[in-house]
Design a protein around this motif. Structure first.
Motif, mmCIF file in Angstrom:
data_model
loop_
_atom_site.group_PDB
_atom_site.id
_atom_site.type_symbol
_atom_site.label_atom_id
_atom_site.label_comp_id
_atom_site.label_asym_id
_atom_site.label_seq_id
_atom_site.Cartn_x
_atom_site.Cartn_y
_atom_site.Cartn_z
ATOM 1 N N LEU A 9 -106.882 48.661 26.216
ATOM 2 C CA LEU A 9 -107.650 47.613 26.822
ATOM 3 C C LEU A 9 -106.690 46.577 27.470
ATOM 4 C CD1 LEU A 9 -110.106 46.341 23.922
ATOM 5 C CD2 LEU A 9 -110.431 48.134 25.699
ATOM 6 N N PRO A 10 -107.021 46.074 28.629
ATOM 7 C CA PRO A 10 -106.080 45.373 29.698
ATOM 8 C C PRO A 10 -105.629 43.869 29.234
ATOM 9 C CG PRO A 10 -108.268 45.236 30.655
ATOM 10 C CD PRO A 10 -108.303 46.209 29.627
ATOM 11 N N ASP A 11 -106.553 43.280 28.358
ATOM 12 C CA ASP A 11 -106.217 41.876 28.463
ATOM 13 C C ASP A 11 -105.102 41.854 26.947
ATOM 14 O OD1 ASP A 11 -107.660 40.924 25.355
ATOM 15 O OD2 ASP A 11 -109.070 42.444 26.396
ATOM 16 N N GLU A 12 -104.588 40.672 26.987
ATOM 17 C CA GLU A 12 -103.748 40.528 25.890
ATOM 18 C C GLU A 12 -104.158 39.980 24.522
ATOM 19 O OE1 GLU A 12 -100.150 41.542 26.029
ATOM 20 O OE2 GLU A 12 -101.054 42.332 27.939
ATOM 21 N N GLY A 13 -105.478 39.961 24.294
ATOM 22 C CA GLY A 13 -106.334 39.490 23.019
ATOM 23 C C GLY A 13 -106.104 40.535 22.095
ATOM 24 N N GLU A 14 -106.537 40.233 20.728
ATOM 25 C CA GLU A 14 -106.631 41.028 19.389
ATOM 26 C C GLU A 14 -108.153 41.660 19.532
ATOM 27 O OE1 GLU A 14 -106.955 40.293 14.783
ATOM 28 O OE2 GLU A 14 -106.164 38.679 15.782
ATOM 29 N N GLY A 47 -106.984 33.128 22.540
ATOM 30 C CA GLY A 47 -107.513 31.576 21.976
ATOM 31 C C GLY A 47 -108.246 31.178 23.015
ATOM 32 N N THR A 48 -108.102 31.283 24.148
ATOM 33 C CA THR A 48 -109.206 30.651 25.163
ATOM 34 C C THR A 48 -110.274 31.568 25.864
ATOM 35 O OG1 THR A 48 -107.372 31.309 27.019
ATOM 36 C CG2 THR A 48 -106.980 29.229 25.818
ATOM 37 N N GLU A 49 -110.183 32.684 25.835
ATOM 38 C CA GLU A 49 -111.191 33.644 26.511
ATOM 39 C C GLU A 49 -111.394 34.912 25.643
ATOM 40 O OE1 GLU A 49 -111.394 32.782 31.099
ATOM 41 O OE2 GLU A 49 -110.092 34.476 30.516
ATOM 42 N N SER A 50 -112.584 35.404 25.782
ATOM 43 C CA SER A 50 -113.072 36.799 24.897
ATOM 44 C C SER A 50 -113.557 37.671 25.865
ATOM 45 C CB SER A 50 -113.741 36.595 24.018
ATOM 46 O OG SER A 50 -113.366 35.521 23.119
ATOM 47 N N TYR A 51 -113.488 39.154 25.545
ATOM 48 C CA TYR A 51 -113.844 39.749 26.503
ATOM 49 C C TYR A 51 -114.821 41.052 25.694
ATOM 50 C CZ TYR A 51 -109.856 38.019 28.913
ATOM 51 O OH TYR A 51 -109.000 37.075 29.133
ATOM 52 N N ILE A 52 -115.821 41.499 26.473
ATOM 53 C CA ILE A 52 -116.754 42.599 25.721
ATOM 54 C C ILE A 52 -116.546 43.863 26.535
ATOM 55 C CG2 ILE A 52 -118.855 43.350 25.089
ATOM 56 C CD1 ILE A 52 -119.748 40.542 24.647
ATOM 57 N N TYR A 53 -116.062 45.074 26.054
ATOM 58 C CA TYR A 53 -115.754 46.204 26.758
ATOM 59 C C TYR A 53 -116.929 47.361 26.674
ATOM 60 C CZ TYR A 53 -111.291 44.202 27.993
ATOM 61 O OH TYR A 53 -110.223 43.382 28.496
ATOM 62 N N LYS A 54 -117.403 47.614 27.749
ATOM 63 C CA LYS A 54 -118.429 48.859 27.582
ATOM 64 C C LYS A 54 -117.730 50.063 27.875
ATOM 65 C CE LYS A 54 -122.666 50.747 29.686
ATOM 66 N NZ LYS A 54 -123.721 50.521 30.647
ATOM 67 N N ILE A 55 -117.396 51.100 26.781
ATOM 68 C CA ILE A 55 -116.648 52.158 26.819
ATOM 69 C C ILE A 55 -117.445 53.353 26.872
ATOM 70 C CG2 ILE A 55 -114.495 53.204 26.010
ATOM 71 C CD1 ILE A 55 -114.184 50.636 24.560
ATOM 72 N N ALA A 56 -117.163 54.122 27.854
ATOM 73 C CA ALA A 56 -117.856 55.636 27.826
ATOM 74 C C ALA A 56 -117.210 56.613 27.345
ATOM 75 C CB ALA A 56 -117.916 56.022 29.432
ATOM 76 N N THR A 101 -116.765 42.353 30.621
ATOM 77 C CA THR A 101 -117.660 41.371 30.451
ATOM 78 C C THR A 101 -116.747 40.181 30.077
ATOM 79 O OG1 THR A 101 -119.687 42.160 30.545
ATOM 80 C CG2 THR A 101 -119.575 39.919 30.013
ATOM 81 N N THR A 102 -116.308 39.172 30.675
ATOM 82 C CA THR A 102 -115.468 38.117 30.416
ATOM 83 C C THR A 102 -116.299 36.814 30.094
ATOM 84 O OG1 THR A 102 -113.843 38.805 32.014
ATOM 85 C CG2 THR A 102 -113.704 36.421 30.934
ATOM 86 N N LEU A 103 -116.124 36.584 28.694
ATOM 87 C CA LEU A 103 -116.755 35.503 28.177
ATOM 88 C C LEU A 103 -115.613 34.125 28.519
ATOM 89 C CD1 LEU A 103 -117.627 36.877 24.760
ATOM 90 C CD2 LEU A 103 -119.000 36.893 26.876
ATOM 91 N N ASN A 159 -127.329 38.089 27.308
ATOM 92 C CA ASN A 159 -128.074 39.223 27.769
ATOM 93 C C ASN A 159 -127.116 40.305 28.342
ATOM 94 O OD1 ASN A 159 -129.389 41.070 30.235
ATOM 95 N ND2 ASN A 159 -131.090 40.100 28.998
ATOM 96 N N ILE A 160 -127.222 41.601 27.938
ATOM 97 C CA ILE A 160 -126.478 42.651 27.768
ATOM 98 C C ILE A 160 -126.245 43.039 29.307
ATOM 99 C CG2 ILE A 160 -125.834 45.006 27.452
ATOM 100 C CD1 ILE A 160 -127.052 44.499 24.429
ATOM 101 N N LEU A 161 -127.406 43.189 29.958
ATOM 102 C CA LEU A 161 -127.443 43.591 31.460
ATOM 103 C C LEU A 161 -127.009 42.608 32.291
ATOM 104 C CD1 LEU A 161 -130.852 45.761 31.187
ATOM 105 C CD2 LEU A 161 -128.276 46.632 31.102
ATOM 106 N N ALA A 162 -127.258 41.503 32.298
ATOM 107 C CA ALA A 162 -127.065 40.295 33.183
ATOM 108 C C ALA A 162 -125.447 39.840 33.073
ATOM 109 C CB ALA A 162 -128.135 39.099 33.031
ATOM 110 N N THR A 163 -124.502 40.619 33.380
ATOM 111 C CA THR A 163 -123.036 40.184 32.923
ATOM 112 C C THR A 163 -122.905 38.794 33.581
ATOM 113 O OG1 THR A 163 -122.720 41.489 35.064
ATOM 114 C CG2 THR A 163 -122.741 42.825 32.829
ATOM 115 N N ALA A 164 -123.138 38.484 34.766
ATOM 116 C CA ALA A 164 -122.575 37.460 35.368
ATOM 117 C C ALA A 164 -123.499 36.176 34.997
ATOM 118 C CB ALA A 164 -123.198 37.283 37.106
#
Length: 351
Positions: free
Chosen positions: A213-218, A236-245, A253-255, A284-289
């Motif tokens: 995964l490309p971010d520096e998070g855990e 500590g400031t942002e989170s990410y959800i990755y859809k993996i094939a 998707t960046t939170l 919403n899972i599909l409405a990524t924006a």
């Protein structure tokens, strides 16, 4: 467990009702026990052999504590880490007992106990013919065990360099969380081990792809929803959800502005997650924006967190006595009721 005036599960509305509980509530018309409903996993205290499984009916009209002991006249074991459901079986992954207890998921009578090559087992996933169990003692043992589902014989282990935690089946592959954070006994600090999810092919029982995964998070969580794997990572400031094939490609998707997200679930087309301030969100899972919706702030420390049938279950675990659990409406975040569960409640499962 103590359940009083719980929200009607069938409608998740504001209609409350008093419920009663007797052993008669768990018998079918032919006199057989049926625990078709909600299973509540109570981890128990380490080395105390006091884990348990509680039952709650889907309509919330009846409940029963420690159903494994009732069915088998013996304690469940030492640290119930997780439960896997497949066919007519429930697989109780017992971390400190180093075993998997396989029971009939509807009457909880024990079928077999698997112990081969287990060392601090954690989580379980299933393919068509096999099941996969992560082993992680946080001190050098990080592996995925593979078993034949037909006869429960051990097939092989796949070792990993740093970690082996959550495991799910998606896209006809097995996804394994192979990084997160670890305590460094030299520096006395928690350190991120890396950023990888490893994909195992059930046909070869070998790692087919390592996703970095490309971010520096855990990496905080890994789930499967409607045949797709999703990994959660956070800083500590942002989170990410990755859809993996299955081929290792992914989209993110960046939170934005939501840090330290620690748990991820999906239900009814939405993600649900908790940030570092105990705020519970839906997205919403599909409405990524589309921005996430903050539903409510959970009380105290969240240990168990699961979402299904339009309801959010949360536990504040006690390891010395009864835990406190909560039920919320997943649509608007309204708290339905507080209730007591067993020692160290860590999960809720629709059975």
């Amino acid at each position: 467990m103590k359940f009083k005036q719980l929200l009607s599960w069938a409608f998740v509305s504001l209609l409350l009702f008093n419920i009663s509980c007797s052993d008669d509530d768990f018998f079918t018309g032919n006199g057989e026990v049926s625990y078709s409903g909600i299973l509540i996993a109570n981890e128990g205290a380490y080395q105390k052999n006091n884990s348990s499984v509680d039952f709650l009916s889907l309509d919330l009209s009846s409940s029963k504590s420690d159903i494994y002991k009732s069915a088998n006249n013996e304690n469940t074991g030492d640290v119930l880490q997780s439960i896997g459901l497949r066919g007519t079986n429930a697989y109780l992954v017992m971390n400190n007992s180093n075993q998997i207890t396989i029971v009939n998921r509807y009457n909880f009578q024990k079928n077999v106990v698997v112990t081969s090559n287990l060392s601090s087992p954690r989580y379980i996933a299933f393919s068509e013919r096999q099941y996969y169990v992560t082993n992680n003692n946080f001190a050098g043992t990080y592996k995925l065990n593979i078993y034949n589902a037909a006869d429960n014989t051990f097939i092989k282990s796949i070792p990993f360099e740093r970690y082996a935690e959550k495991v799910v089946e998606a896209s006809n592959n097995i996804f394994v969380q192979t990084d997160a954070s670890m305590y460094n006994f030299t520096t006395n600090e928690m350190e991120i081990t890396g950023h990888t999810i490893s994909i195992v092919s059930p046909s070869s029982n070998a790692v087919s792809k390592v996703v970095t995964l490309p971010d520096e998070g855990e990496i905080k969580d890994l789930i499967s929803y409607e045949g797709t794997a999703y990994a959660l990572s956070s800083t500590g400031t942002e989170s990410y959800i990755y859809k993996i094939a299955g081929d290792g490609t992914y989209t993110a998707t960046t939170l934005t502005g939501i840090g330290n997200v620690s748990k991820l679930r999906a239900d009814g087309g939405n993600f649900y997650f908790i940030d570092g301030s105990n705020k519970v969100y839906s997205k919403n899972i599909l409405a990524t924006a589309t921005a996430p919706q903050m539903l409510f702030t959970a009380p105290a420390s969240v240990y168990g967190f699961d979402v299904f049938n339009g309801g959010i279950f949360i536990s504040n675990a006690s390891f010395t006595g009864e835990s406190t659990s909560y039920l919320y409406n997943a649509s608007n975040g309204a708290q339905i009721r507080t209730f007591k569960t067993g020692i160290g409640t860590n999960g809720f499962y629709k059975n």
